[in-house]
Design a protein around this motif. Sequence first.
Motif, PDB file in Angstrom:
ATOM      1  N   ASN A   4      29.493  68.057  85.485  1.00  0.00           N
ATOM      2  CA  ASN A   4      30.775  68.779  85.892  1.00  0.00           C
ATOM      3  C   ASN A   4      30.752  69.145  87.491  1.00  0.00           C
ATOM      4  N   SER A   5      31.877  69.331  88.006  1.00  0.00           N
ATOM      5  CA  SER A   5      32.166  69.478  89.327  1.00  0.00           C
ATOM      6  C   SER A   5      32.820  70.765  89.486  1.00  0.00           C
ATOM      7  N   ILE A   6      32.436  71.342  90.421  1.00  0.00           N
ATOM      8  CA  ILE A   6      32.932  72.782  90.781  1.00  0.00           C
ATOM      9  C   ILE A   6      33.722  72.752  92.060  1.00  0.00           C
ATOM     10  N   VAL A   7      34.771  72.767  92.325  1.00  0.00           N
ATOM     11  CA  VAL A   7      35.567  72.605  93.748  1.00  0.00           C
ATOM     12  C   VAL A   7      36.026  74.066  94.267  1.00  0.00           C
ATOM     13  N   ALA A   8      35.490  74.131  95.225  1.00  0.00           N
ATOM     14  CA  ALA A   8      35.995  75.774  95.593  1.00  0.00           C
ATOM     15  C   ALA A   8      37.025  75.421  96.762  1.00  0.00           C
ATOM     16  N   ARG A   9      38.040  76.292  96.492  1.00  0.00           N
ATOM     17  CA  ARG A   9      39.359  76.403  97.388  1.00  0.00           C
ATOM     18  C   ARG A   9      39.588  77.602  97.797  1.00  0.00           C
ATOM     19  N   HIS A  26      33.767  66.612  84.655  1.00  0.00           N
ATOM     20  CA  HIS A  26      34.752  67.592  84.263  1.00  0.00           C
ATOM     21  C   HIS A  26      35.150  68.334  85.556  1.00  0.00           C
ATOM     22  N   VAL A  27      36.049  68.621  85.977  1.00  0.00           N
ATOM     23  CA  VAL A  27      36.258  69.392  87.209  1.00  0.00           C
ATOM     24  C   VAL A  27      36.812  70.447  86.948  1.00  0.00           C
ATOM     25  N   THR A  28      36.208  71.703  87.675  1.00  0.00           N
ATOM     26  CA  THR A  28      36.966  72.870  87.615  1.00  0.00           C
ATOM     27  C   THR A  28      37.030  73.433  89.213  1.00  0.00           C
ATOM     28  N   GLU A  29      38.306  73.823  89.364  1.00  0.00           N
ATOM     29  CA  GLU A  29      38.805  74.485  90.538  1.00  0.00           C
ATOM     30  C   GLU A  29      38.709  75.963  90.666  1.00  0.00           C
ATOM     31  N   ILE A  30      38.200  76.585  91.461  1.00  0.00           N
ATOM     32  CA  ILE A  30      37.908  77.991  91.684  1.00  0.00           C
ATOM     33  C   ILE A  30      38.634  78.513  92.973  1.00  0.00           C
ATOM     34  N   VAL A  67      28.791  78.891  99.531  1.00  0.00           N
ATOM     35  CA  VAL A  67      28.253  77.825  98.952  1.00  0.00           C
ATOM     36  C   VAL A  67      27.418  78.564  97.515  1.00  0.00           C
ATOM     37  N   ALA A  68      26.584  79.679  97.883  1.00  0.00           N
ATOM     38  CA  ALA A  68      25.874  80.378  96.790  1.00  0.00           C
ATOM     39  C   ALA A  68      26.820  80.898  95.934  1.00  0.00           C
ATOM     40  N   ALA A  69      27.832  81.415  96.154  1.00  0.00           N
ATOM     41  CA  ALA A  69      29.032  81.932  94.987  1.00  0.00           C
ATOM     42  C   ALA A  69      29.329  80.628  94.083  1.00  0.00           C
ATOM     43  N   THR A  70      29.473  79.403  94.708  1.00  0.00           N
ATOM     44  CA  THR A  70      29.921  78.333  93.926  1.00  0.00           C
ATOM     45  C   THR A  70      28.872  77.709  92.969  1.00  0.00           C
ATOM     46  N   VAL A  71      27.677  78.003  93.632  1.00  0.00           N
ATOM     47  CA  VAL A  71      26.192  77.717  92.737  1.00  0.00           C
ATOM     48  C   VAL A  71      26.187  78.690  91.612  1.00  0.00           C
ATOM     49  N   GLU A  91      24.043  68.328  85.000  1.00  0.00           N
ATOM     50  CA  GLU A  91      24.282  67.630  85.953  1.00  0.00           C
ATOM     51  C   GLU A  91      25.593  68.244  86.693  1.00  0.00           C
ATOM     52  N   ILE A  92      25.376  68.797  87.962  1.00  0.00           N
ATOM     53  CA  ILE A  92      26.473  69.738  88.664  1.00  0.00           C
ATOM     54  C   ILE A  92      26.766  69.101  89.902  1.00  0.00           C
ATOM     55  N   GLU A  93      27.915  69.141  90.441  1.00  0.00           N
ATOM     56  CA  GLU A  93      28.210  68.903  91.687  1.00  0.00           C
ATOM     57  C   GLU A  93      28.910  70.129  92.042  1.00  0.00           C
ATOM     58  N   ILE A  94      28.917  70.271  93.296  1.00  0.00           N
ATOM     59  CA  ILE A  94      29.496  71.537  94.089  1.00  0.00           C
ATOM     60  C   ILE A  94      30.395  70.839  95.327  1.00  0.00           C
ATOM     61  N   CYS A  95      31.545  71.330  95.298  1.00  0.00           N
ATOM     62  CA  CYS A  95      32.417  70.875  96.543  1.00  0.00           C
ATOM     63  C   CYS A  95      33.013  72.031  97.332  1.00  0.00           C
ATOM     64  N   VAL A  96      32.539  72.277  98.406  1.00  0.00           N
ATOM     65  CA  VAL A  96      32.563  73.222  99.146  1.00  0.00           C
ATOM     66  C   VAL A  96      33.451  73.130 100.535  1.00  0.00           C
TER      67      VAL A  96
END
Length: 457
Positions: A4-9, A26-30, A67-71, A91-96
Amino acid sequence: MSSNSIVARLGVSDTETVEPGRADAHVTEINFIDSYERLDFGLGQALEQLNVLGLVPGERAIDLALVAATVLAADTRISREALAQDGWTREIEICVPVADPTLWQSQSSLLQKTLNFLTGDKWAMQFRSRPPSRDVLVPATENLRTANPDSVCLFSGGLDSFIGALDLFASGSTPLLISHYWDGITSQHQRMCAERMKARFPGSEFNHIRARVGFPKDTVDESPVEDTLRGRSFMFFALAALAADAIGGDVTIHVPENGWISLNVPLDPLRLGSLSTRTTHPFYMARMNDLLGALGVRASLLNRYAFQTKGQMAQGCRDHDFLVAYAKETMSCSSPGKTRFAKDETQRQPKHCGYCVPCLIRRASLLAGEVPDTTPYQLPDLHAHVIDTEKAEGSHIRSFQLAISRLRQKPERARYDIHRPGPLTDHPQSLQAYEGVYVAGLEEVARLLDGVRAEPL
Protein backbone atom coordinates in the motif's frame (compact mmCIF):
# COMPACT_ATOMS: atom_id res chain seq x y z
CA MET A 1 1.86 -9.54 0.52
CA SER A 2 -0.25 -6.59 -0.61
CA SER A 3 1.67 -3.30 -0.84
CA ASN A 4 0.00 0.00 0.00
CA SER A 5 1.16 3.50 -0.87
CA ILE A 6 -0.29 6.55 0.90
CA VAL A 7 0.23 9.76 -1.07
CA ALA A 8 -0.21 13.01 0.87
CA ARG A 9 -1.49 15.95 -1.19
CA LEU A 10 -1.50 19.65 -0.29
CA GLY A 11 -4.61 20.96 -2.02
CA VAL A 12 -6.25 20.39 -5.39
CA SER A 13 -3.39 22.16 -7.18
CA ASP A 14 -0.95 19.51 -5.94
CA THR A 15 -1.05 17.35 -9.04
CA GLU A 16 2.57 16.22 -9.37
CA THR A 17 2.77 12.63 -10.55
CA VAL A 18 3.95 10.27 -7.83
CA GLU A 19 5.10 6.81 -8.82
CA PRO A 20 4.91 4.24 -6.01
CA GLY A 21 7.95 2.18 -5.26
CA ARG A 22 6.10 -0.96 -6.32
CA ALA A 23 4.12 -1.01 -9.54
CA ASP A 24 1.45 -3.25 -8.00
CA ALA A 25 0.92 -1.08 -4.93
CA HIS A 26 -2.58 -0.01 -3.98
CA VAL A 27 -2.40 3.80 -3.99
CA THR A 28 -4.48 5.99 -1.69
CA GLU A 29 -4.31 9.77 -1.98
CA ILE A 30 -5.16 11.99 0.99
CA ASN A 31 -5.67 15.73 0.58
CA PHE A 32 -4.41 17.45 3.72
CA ILE A 33 -5.85 20.87 2.87
CA ASP A 34 -9.47 21.41 3.89
CA SER A 35 -12.12 23.72 2.41
CA TYR A 36 -10.93 26.56 4.67
CA GLU A 37 -7.42 26.32 3.21
CA ARG A 38 -5.91 25.01 6.42
CA LEU A 39 -4.23 21.70 7.23
CA ASP A 40 -6.88 19.05 7.80
CA PHE A 41 -7.35 15.97 10.04
CA GLY A 42 -6.52 17.78 13.27
CA LEU A 43 -3.21 19.38 12.25
CA GLY A 44 -4.83 22.75 11.55
CA GLN A 45 -6.65 22.50 14.88
CA ALA A 46 -3.35 22.13 16.72
CA LEU A 47 -1.75 25.01 14.80
CA GLU A 48 -4.69 27.30 15.50
CA GLN A 49 -4.55 26.60 19.24
CA LEU A 50 -0.82 27.39 19.26
CA ASN A 51 -1.53 30.50 17.22
CA VAL A 52 -3.99 31.78 19.82
CA LEU A 53 -1.17 31.61 22.36
CA GLY A 54 1.17 33.46 20.02
CA LEU A 55 3.24 30.33 19.43
CA VAL A 56 4.41 29.70 15.87
CA PRO A 57 6.36 26.56 14.89
CA GLY A 58 8.79 26.26 12.01
CA GLU A 59 8.25 24.53 8.69
CA ARG A 60 10.34 21.47 9.57
CA ALA A 61 8.22 20.80 12.66
CA ILE A 62 5.10 21.13 10.53
CA ASP A 63 6.57 18.68 8.03
CA LEU A 64 7.19 16.22 10.86
CA ALA A 65 3.54 16.52 11.90
CA LEU A 66 2.43 15.96 8.29
CA VAL A 67 4.66 12.89 7.97
CA ALA A 68 3.31 11.57 11.28
CA ALA A 69 -0.29 12.12 10.20
CA THR A 70 0.37 10.21 6.98
CA VAL A 71 1.87 7.39 9.04
CA LEU A 72 -1.17 7.45 11.31
CA ALA A 73 -3.52 7.21 8.33
CA ALA A 74 -1.64 4.17 7.06
CA ASP A 75 -1.38 2.52 10.48
CA THR A 76 -5.06 2.91 11.38
CA ARG A 77 -6.67 2.38 7.98
CA ILE A 78 -4.66 -0.47 6.41
CA SER A 79 -5.88 -3.76 7.85
CA ARG A 80 -3.30 -6.27 9.00
CA GLU A 81 -5.74 -9.14 8.72
CA ALA A 82 -6.89 -8.28 5.20
CA LEU A 83 -3.70 -6.88 3.66
CA ALA A 84 -0.77 -8.60 5.38
CA GLN A 85 0.35 -12.00 4.14
CA ASP A 86 1.14 -13.21 7.66
CA GLY A 87 -1.79 -11.46 9.30
CA TRP A 88 0.52 -8.91 10.88
CA THR A 89 3.37 -7.38 8.85
CA ARG A 90 2.20 -4.83 6.28
CA GLU A 91 4.21 -3.32 3.45
CA ILE A 92 3.56 0.44 3.49
CA GLU A 93 5.01 3.35 1.56
CA ILE A 94 4.31 6.99 2.37
CA CYS A 95 4.84 9.79 -0.15
CA VAL A 96 4.89 13.22 1.50
CA PRO A 97 5.49 16.78 0.18
CA VAL A 98 7.91 18.65 2.46
CA ALA A 99 9.77 21.97 2.53
CA ASP A 100 13.22 20.34 2.30
CA PRO A 101 12.98 16.96 0.56
CA THR A 102 16.77 16.55 0.46
CA LEU A 103 16.95 16.76 4.26
CA TRP A 104 14.10 14.31 4.70
CA GLN A 105 15.49 11.89 2.16
CA SER A 106 18.80 11.90 4.03
CA GLN A 107 16.94 10.74 7.13
CA SER A 108 14.74 8.16 5.41
CA SER A 109 16.84 5.25 6.69
CA LEU A 110 16.52 6.47 10.28
CA LEU A 111 12.79 7.04 9.86
CA GLN A 112 12.37 3.61 8.32
CA LYS A 113 14.23 1.95 11.21
CA THR A 114 12.13 3.87 13.73
CA LEU A 115 8.78 2.98 12.17
CA ASN A 116 9.70 -0.65 11.45
CA PHE A 117 10.49 -1.10 15.13
CA LEU A 118 7.44 0.79 16.35
CA THR A 119 4.76 -0.93 14.29
CA GLY A 120 6.35 -4.19 13.16
CA ASP A 121 5.74 -3.37 9.48
CA LYS A 122 7.97 -2.77 6.46
CA TRP A 123 8.00 0.95 5.74
CA ALA A 124 9.32 2.87 2.76
CA MET A 125 9.13 6.59 2.07
CA GLN A 126 9.33 9.16 -0.70
CA PHE A 127 9.72 12.88 -0.19
CA ARG A 128 9.07 15.58 -2.77
CA SER A 129 8.89 19.35 -2.75
CA ARG A 130 5.71 21.06 -1.69
CA PRO A 131 3.74 22.62 -4.52
CA PRO A 132 4.67 26.32 -5.03
CA SER A 133 1.32 27.48 -3.66
CA ARG A 134 2.07 25.69 -0.36
CA ASP A 135 5.71 26.60 0.18
CA VAL A 136 4.71 28.09 3.55
CA LEU A 137 2.35 26.21 5.85
CA VAL A 138 3.05 28.15 9.04
CA PRO A 139 -0.07 30.24 9.68
CA ALA A 140 0.53 33.96 10.08
CA THR A 141 -0.28 35.36 13.50
CA GLU A 142 -0.94 38.79 14.93
CA ASN A 143 -1.44 37.41 18.42
CA LEU A 144 0.89 38.49 21.15
CA ARG A 145 2.64 35.66 22.90
CA THR A 146 0.74 34.86 26.08
CA ALA A 147 2.25 31.48 26.90
CA ASN A 148 5.74 30.88 28.27
CA PRO A 149 5.82 27.22 29.29
CA ASP A 150 9.08 25.75 30.51
CA SER A 151 8.48 22.34 28.90
CA VAL A 152 5.98 20.18 27.07
CA CYS A 153 4.19 17.24 28.66
CA LEU A 154 2.18 14.53 26.91
CA PHE A 155 -1.28 14.31 28.43
CA SER A 156 -3.24 11.29 27.27
CA GLY A 157 -5.95 11.19 29.93
CA GLY A 158 -4.37 8.08 31.44
CA LEU A 159 -3.11 7.59 34.97
CA ASP A 160 0.61 7.89 34.14
CA SER A 161 0.24 11.17 32.27
CA PHE A 162 -1.97 12.53 35.05
CA ILE A 163 0.73 11.74 37.61
CA GLY A 164 3.43 13.13 35.31
CA ALA A 165 1.67 16.48 34.82
CA LEU A 166 0.71 16.63 38.50
CA ASP A 167 4.33 16.11 39.55
CA LEU A 168 5.49 18.90 37.24
CA PHE A 169 2.94 21.46 38.41
CA ALA A 170 3.42 20.51 42.06
CA SER A 171 7.17 21.12 41.70
CA GLY A 172 6.59 24.62 40.32
CA SER A 173 7.01 23.86 36.61
CA THR A 174 4.68 25.18 33.93
CA PRO A 175 4.44 22.55 31.17
CA LEU A 176 2.35 22.97 28.06
CA LEU A 177 0.07 19.92 27.99
CA ILE A 178 -0.36 18.20 24.62
CA SER A 179 -3.19 15.76 23.85
CA HIS A 180 -4.48 14.04 20.78
CA TYR A 181 -7.58 11.92 20.51
CA TRP A 182 -9.99 10.43 18.01
CA ASP A 183 -12.79 8.93 20.07
CA GLY A 184 -15.09 10.75 22.44
CA ILE A 185 -14.20 8.64 25.47
CA THR A 186 -10.54 9.65 25.34
CA SER A 187 -11.50 13.29 24.73
CA GLN A 188 -13.80 13.32 27.74
CA HIS A 189 -11.17 12.03 30.14
CA GLN A 190 -8.48 14.37 28.81
CA ARG A 191 -10.72 17.39 29.28
CA MET A 192 -11.91 16.29 32.71
CA CYS A 193 -8.40 15.61 33.99
CA ALA A 194 -7.09 18.91 32.59
CA GLU A 195 -9.90 20.85 34.29
CA ARG A 196 -9.04 19.21 37.61
CA MET A 197 -5.37 20.08 37.14
CA LYS A 198 -6.09 23.69 36.25
CA ALA A 199 -8.30 24.13 39.29
CA ARG A 200 -5.64 22.58 41.52
CA PHE A 201 -2.96 25.09 40.45
CA PRO A 202 -4.81 28.40 39.91
CA GLY A 203 -1.63 30.42 40.33
CA SER A 204 0.25 28.60 37.57
CA GLU A 205 0.25 29.33 33.87
CA PHE A 206 -1.89 26.57 32.42
CA ASN A 207 -2.29 25.81 28.72
CA HIS A 208 -3.57 22.67 27.05
CA ILE A 209 -3.41 21.89 23.32
CA ARG A 210 -5.91 19.22 22.20
CA ALA A 211 -6.11 17.98 18.62
CA ARG A 212 -8.56 15.47 17.18
CA VAL A 213 -6.25 13.64 14.79
CA GLY A 214 -7.65 10.80 12.75
CA PHE A 215 -9.08 9.65 9.45
CA PRO A 216 -12.45 8.40 8.16
CA LYS A 217 -13.01 4.65 8.13
CA ASP A 218 -13.21 4.57 4.33
CA THR A 219 -9.87 6.34 3.79
CA VAL A 220 -8.34 3.21 2.22
CA ASP A 221 -10.68 1.45 -0.21
CA GLU A 222 -11.64 -2.15 0.53
CA SER A 223 -9.74 -2.22 3.82
CA PRO A 224 -11.30 -2.64 7.26
CA VAL A 225 -9.97 -0.32 9.95
CA GLU A 226 -7.01 -1.55 11.96
CA ASP A 227 -7.30 -1.69 15.74
CA THR A 228 -3.74 -2.50 16.83
CA LEU A 229 -2.75 1.17 16.41
CA ARG A 230 0.89 0.74 17.26
CA GLY A 231 1.92 3.94 15.48
CA ARG A 232 -0.10 6.42 17.54
CA SER A 233 2.82 7.57 19.66
CA PHE A 234 4.66 8.79 16.54
CA MET A 235 1.79 11.23 16.01
CA PHE A 236 1.75 12.11 19.70
CA PHE A 237 5.48 12.85 19.71
CA ALA A 238 5.20 14.89 16.50
CA LEU A 239 2.48 17.09 17.99
CA ALA A 240 4.62 17.59 21.07
CA ALA A 241 7.60 18.49 18.86
CA LEU A 242 5.39 20.97 16.98
CA ALA A 243 4.57 22.70 20.26
CA ALA A 244 8.16 22.55 21.50
CA ASP A 245 9.43 24.11 18.28
CA ALA A 246 6.86 26.91 18.65
CA ILE A 247 8.03 27.59 22.21
CA GLY A 248 11.59 28.00 20.97
CA GLY A 249 14.96 27.16 22.44
CA ASP A 250 15.90 23.78 23.85
CA VAL A 251 12.69 22.22 25.14
CA THR A 252 12.15 19.01 27.09
CA ILE A 253 9.16 16.90 26.07
CA HIS A 254 8.09 14.90 29.11
CA VAL A 255 6.79 11.42 28.30
CA PRO A 256 5.26 10.19 31.57
CA GLU A 257 5.10 6.41 31.29
CA ASN A 258 6.01 3.84 33.89
CA GLY A 259 9.18 1.98 33.04
CA TRP A 260 7.61 -1.45 33.17
CA ILE A 261 5.09 -0.76 30.44
CA SER A 262 7.74 1.13 28.44
CA LEU A 263 9.77 -2.07 28.32
CA ASN A 264 6.56 -4.04 27.84
CA VAL A 265 8.14 -7.47 28.07
CA PRO A 266 5.60 -9.90 26.54
CA LEU A 267 3.79 -12.05 29.07
CA ASP A 268 3.95 -15.04 26.72
CA PRO A 269 5.27 -15.78 23.19
CA LEU A 270 1.91 -14.96 21.62
CA ARG A 271 2.13 -11.38 22.86
CA LEU A 272 5.49 -10.65 21.28
CA GLY A 273 3.94 -9.41 18.04
CA SER A 274 0.37 -8.30 17.85
CA LEU A 275 -0.29 -7.41 21.48
CA SER A 276 3.03 -6.06 22.71
CA THR A 277 3.40 -2.36 21.93
CA ARG A 278 6.61 -0.35 21.78
CA THR A 279 5.17 3.15 22.01
CA THR A 280 7.64 4.40 24.63
CA HIS A 281 10.32 1.71 24.44
CA PRO A 282 13.81 3.15 25.14
CA PHE A 283 15.10 2.15 21.69
CA TYR A 284 12.21 3.87 19.94
CA MET A 285 12.49 7.03 22.02
CA ALA A 286 16.24 7.18 21.32
CA ARG A 287 15.59 6.97 17.58
CA MET A 288 12.94 9.69 17.85
CA ASN A 289 15.46 11.94 19.59
CA ASP A 290 17.94 11.19 16.80
CA LEU A 291 15.32 12.21 14.24
CA LEU A 292 14.44 15.44 16.05
CA GLY A 293 18.10 16.35 16.21
CA ALA A 294 18.66 15.59 12.53
CA LEU A 295 15.68 17.75 11.56
CA GLY A 296 16.94 20.65 13.64
CA VAL A 297 14.01 20.57 16.04
CA ARG A 298 15.47 21.62 19.40
CA ALA A 299 13.44 19.28 21.55
CA SER A 300 14.20 16.03 23.33
CA LEU A 301 11.97 13.32 24.74
CA LEU A 302 12.44 12.42 28.41
CA ASN A 303 10.74 9.77 30.51
CA ARG A 304 11.48 10.58 34.15
CA TYR A 305 9.77 7.37 35.22
CA ALA A 306 11.83 4.98 33.11
CA PHE A 307 12.85 2.97 36.18
CA GLN A 308 9.61 3.19 38.17
CA THR A 309 6.59 0.94 38.11
CA LYS A 310 3.12 2.43 37.87
CA GLY A 311 2.62 1.72 41.55
CA GLN A 312 5.85 3.48 42.44
CA MET A 313 4.71 6.47 40.39
CA ALA A 314 1.46 6.56 42.35
CA GLN A 315 3.19 6.10 45.70
CA GLY A 316 5.71 8.86 44.98
CA CYS A 317 3.29 11.37 43.48
CA ARG A 318 4.09 14.88 44.73
CA ASP A 319 0.42 15.56 45.42
CA HIS A 320 -0.78 12.20 46.67
CA ASP A 321 -3.99 13.52 48.21
CA PHE A 322 -5.08 15.03 44.90
CA LEU A 323 -4.26 11.75 43.14
CA VAL A 324 -6.38 9.86 45.66
CA ALA A 325 -9.30 12.20 44.94
CA TYR A 326 -9.19 12.13 41.15
CA ALA A 327 -7.36 9.01 39.92
CA LYS A 328 -10.80 7.57 39.18
CA GLU A 329 -11.27 10.14 36.40
CA THR A 330 -8.29 8.89 34.38
CA MET A 331 -8.73 6.27 31.65
CA SER A 332 -6.42 3.27 31.33
CA CYS A 333 -8.58 0.61 29.65
CA SER A 334 -7.50 -0.62 26.20
CA SER A 335 -11.10 -0.60 24.93
CA PRO A 336 -13.58 1.06 27.31
CA GLY A 337 -16.25 1.13 24.60
CA LYS A 338 -16.66 -2.64 24.67
CA THR A 339 -19.16 -2.30 27.53
CA ARG A 340 -21.74 -1.24 24.93
CA PHE A 341 -22.29 -4.97 24.35
CA ALA A 342 -23.20 -5.65 27.98
CA LYS A 343 -26.51 -7.48 28.47
CA ASP A 344 -27.47 -5.22 31.35
CA GLU A 345 -28.41 -1.78 29.98
CA THR A 346 -27.14 -0.09 33.14
CA GLN A 347 -23.65 -1.42 32.34
CA ARG A 348 -23.48 -0.08 28.78
CA GLN A 349 -21.88 3.28 29.49
CA PRO A 350 -18.15 3.38 28.66
CA LYS A 351 -16.00 2.25 31.58
CA HIS A 352 -12.88 0.29 32.45
CA CYS A 353 -13.35 -3.41 31.80
CA GLY A 354 -11.16 -4.31 34.76
CA TYR A 355 -9.54 -7.36 33.18
CA CYS A 356 -7.48 -6.27 30.16
CA VAL A 357 -3.72 -5.87 30.63
CA PRO A 358 -3.80 -2.06 31.15
CA CYS A 359 -6.69 -2.39 33.61
CA LEU A 360 -4.91 -5.07 35.63
CA ILE A 361 -1.74 -2.98 35.77
CA ARG A 362 -3.83 0.04 36.81
CA ARG A 363 -5.55 -1.90 39.60
CA ALA A 364 -2.23 -3.28 40.81
CA SER A 365 -0.61 0.16 40.78
CA LEU A 366 -3.37 1.82 42.80
CA LEU A 367 -3.11 -0.99 45.35
CA ALA A 368 0.68 -0.58 45.52
CA GLY A 369 0.45 3.21 45.57
CA GLU A 370 -2.02 3.25 48.47
CA VAL A 371 -4.67 4.95 46.34
CA PRO A 372 -8.20 3.68 47.09
CA ASP A 373 -9.51 2.31 43.79
CA THR A 374 -12.94 3.84 43.21
CA THR A 375 -12.77 3.28 39.46
CA PRO A 376 -15.97 1.74 38.08
CA TYR A 377 -15.07 -1.61 36.50
CA GLN A 378 -17.15 -3.95 34.39
CA LEU A 379 -15.56 -6.76 36.42
CA PRO A 380 -15.37 -5.10 39.84
CA ASP A 381 -14.32 -8.05 42.04
CA LEU A 382 -11.59 -10.36 40.80
CA HIS A 383 -12.08 -12.66 43.79
CA ALA A 384 -15.85 -13.12 43.57
CA HIS A 385 -15.81 -16.24 41.41
CA VAL A 386 -13.60 -18.43 39.23
CA ILE A 387 -12.75 -16.46 36.09
CA ASP A 388 -12.99 -18.35 32.80
CA THR A 389 -9.64 -18.29 30.99
CA GLU A 390 -11.33 -19.27 27.73
CA LYS A 391 -13.03 -15.87 27.71
CA ALA A 392 -11.49 -12.42 27.39
CA GLU A 393 -11.95 -11.64 31.07
CA GLY A 394 -9.73 -14.52 32.11
CA SER A 395 -7.11 -14.86 29.38
CA HIS A 396 -4.99 -11.88 30.45
CA ILE A 397 -5.21 -12.82 34.11
CA ARG A 398 -3.92 -16.29 33.28
CA SER A 399 -1.10 -14.85 31.17
CA PHE A 400 0.02 -12.74 34.11
CA GLN A 401 -0.17 -15.70 36.48
CA LEU A 402 1.97 -17.83 34.17
CA ALA A 403 4.53 -15.04 33.66
CA ILE A 404 4.77 -14.50 37.42
CA SER A 405 5.18 -18.24 38.02
CA ARG A 406 7.92 -18.57 35.37
CA LEU A 407 9.88 -15.65 36.81
CA ARG A 408 9.63 -16.92 40.38
CA GLN A 409 10.78 -20.37 39.33
CA LYS A 410 13.74 -18.94 37.46
CA PRO A 411 14.51 -15.36 38.63
CA GLU A 412 17.66 -15.11 36.51
CA ARG A 413 15.56 -15.10 33.33
CA ALA A 414 14.69 -11.42 34.01
CA ARG A 415 18.08 -10.28 32.71
CA TYR A 416 17.29 -11.88 29.37
CA ASP A 417 13.56 -11.14 29.22
CA ILE A 418 14.09 -7.39 29.27
CA HIS A 419 15.79 -7.58 25.86
CA ARG A 420 12.95 -9.46 24.15
CA PRO A 421 10.85 -6.44 23.12
CA GLY A 422 13.82 -4.62 21.59
CA PRO A 423 17.45 -3.51 21.99
CA LEU A 424 18.61 -1.62 25.06
CA THR A 425 21.92 -0.72 23.48
CA ASP A 426 21.41 3.01 24.04
CA HIS A 427 21.47 2.48 27.81
CA PRO A 428 24.08 -0.20 28.63
CA GLN A 429 24.67 1.30 32.09
CA SER A 430 20.97 0.94 32.99
CA LEU A 431 20.40 -2.78 32.40
CA GLN A 432 20.21 -3.57 36.10
CA ALA A 433 17.65 -0.79 36.58
CA TYR A 434 15.54 -2.10 33.70
CA GLU A 435 15.70 -5.58 35.18
CA GLY A 436 14.60 -4.18 38.52
CA VAL A 437 11.57 -2.36 37.19
CA TYR A 438 10.50 -5.42 35.21
CA VAL A 439 10.58 -7.68 38.26
CA ALA A 440 8.93 -5.07 40.48
CA GLY A 441 6.15 -4.54 37.92
CA LEU A 442 5.28 -8.22 37.80
CA GLU A 443 5.32 -8.43 41.59
CA GLU A 444 2.84 -5.54 41.78
CA VAL A 445 0.40 -7.48 39.62
CA ALA A 446 1.14 -10.65 41.62
CA ARG A 447 -0.07 -8.89 44.76
CA LEU A 448 -3.30 -7.89 43.00
CA LEU A 449 -3.90 -11.44 41.74
CA ASP A 450 -3.08 -13.19 45.00
CA GLY A 451 -6.00 -15.55 45.58
CA VAL A 452 -7.64 -14.88 42.20
CA ARG A 453 -8.78 -18.11 40.55
CA ALA A 454 -8.61 -18.28 36.75
CA GLU A 455 -9.08 -21.53 34.84
CA PRO A 456 -11.03 -23.03 31.92
CA LEU A 457 -14.70 -23.58 32.77
